[in-house]
Design an enzyme around this catalytic site. Structure first.
Site, short mmCIF file in Angstrom:
data_model
loop_
_atom_site.label_atom_id
_atom_site.label_comp_id
_atom_site.label_asym_id
_atom_site.label_seq_id
_atom_site.Cartn_x
_atom_site.Cartn_y
_atom_site.Cartn_z
N CYS A 52 30.24 -10.56 6.68
CA CYS A 52 28.83 -10.16 6.71
C CYS A 52 28.26 -10.46 8.10
O CYS A 52 28.37 -11.58 8.58
CB CYS A 52 28.07 -10.93 5.64
SG CYS A 52 26.28 -10.68 5.69
N CYS A 55 25.49 -13.35 7.79
CA CYS A 55 25.74 -14.76 7.43
C CYS A 55 27.19 -15.20 7.59
O CYS A 55 27.50 -16.37 7.40
CB CYS A 55 25.28 -15.02 5.99
SG CYS A 55 26.39 -14.39 4.73
N CYS A 101 25.65 -8.58 0.03
CA CYS A 101 26.31 -9.85 0.27
C CYS A 101 25.76 -10.88 -0.71
O CYS A 101 24.55 -11.05 -0.82
CB CYS A 101 26.05 -10.30 1.70
SG CYS A 101 26.61 -11.98 2.04
N CYS A 104 23.78 -14.03 1.26
CA CYS A 104 22.47 -13.89 1.89
C CYS A 104 21.65 -12.74 1.33
O CYS A 104 20.52 -12.54 1.74
CB CYS A 104 22.63 -13.77 3.41
SG CYS A 104 23.33 -12.20 3.93
N CYS A 124 31.79 1.84 0.26
CA CYS A 124 31.38 2.57 1.45
C CYS A 124 30.38 1.69 2.19
O CYS A 124 29.25 1.51 1.75
CB CYS A 124 30.74 3.88 0.99
SG CYS A 124 30.28 4.97 2.33
ZN LIG Z 1 25.65 -12.26 4.13
#
Ligand SMILES: [Zn+2]
Length: 135
Positions: A52, A55, A101, A104, A124
């Site tokens: 991510c 984060c 995610c 976060c 995707c």
């Molecule tokens: Zn994240």
């Protein structure tokens, strides 16, 4: 595995805005979609982990990346199902599954059911929502 709890995350919208580039802020925090075929990681074939961009949470492995022809990085599965959240998304008059995610809450992309793997899933994901770590 890196320790994903090591650095404190921004809490307010203002903090996210200053922590991310404008492009990343729009995608990750405002669920924008980058233009197809524009992402830096779209054709990346290196071995490694896609984390991510907000984060550092490890999200997708290069082993599950494939060329879907959609214009966005595509994966058959997350590296760890526990690292993502799936939510119903009815924006723009469409019924889609949003991929976020788990750590976060940032928007990553969408999940479709036309993937090539045995599960038929295609994650995707916006290239700009990801940070690639070569291994
Ligand atoms: Zn994240």
């Amino acid at each position: 595995m890196s320790d994903i709890t090591e650095k404190p995350m921004p809490k307010s919208d203002e903090e996210w805005r200053s922590a991310l580039t404008p492009e990343r802020y729009a995608v990750l925090r405002k669920a924008a979609t980058e233009a197809p075929f524009s992402g830096a990681l779209l054709h990346n074939k290196d071995s490694g982990m896609y984390a991510c961009a907000a984060c550092g949470n490890e999200l997708f492995s290069s082993e599950r990346k494939f060329d879907s022809g959609s214009g966005w990085p595509s994966f058959t599965e997350p590296a760890d199902r526990e690292h993502v959240i799936l939510e119903n998304d009815t924006s723009f008059g469409m019924r889609r599954t949003e991929v976020k995610c788990k750590r976060c809450g940032s928007h990553l992309g969408h999940l479709f059911d036309d993937g090539p793997g045995p599960e038929g899933t295609r994650y995707c994901i916006n290239s700009t929502a990801l940070e690639f770590e070569k291994r």
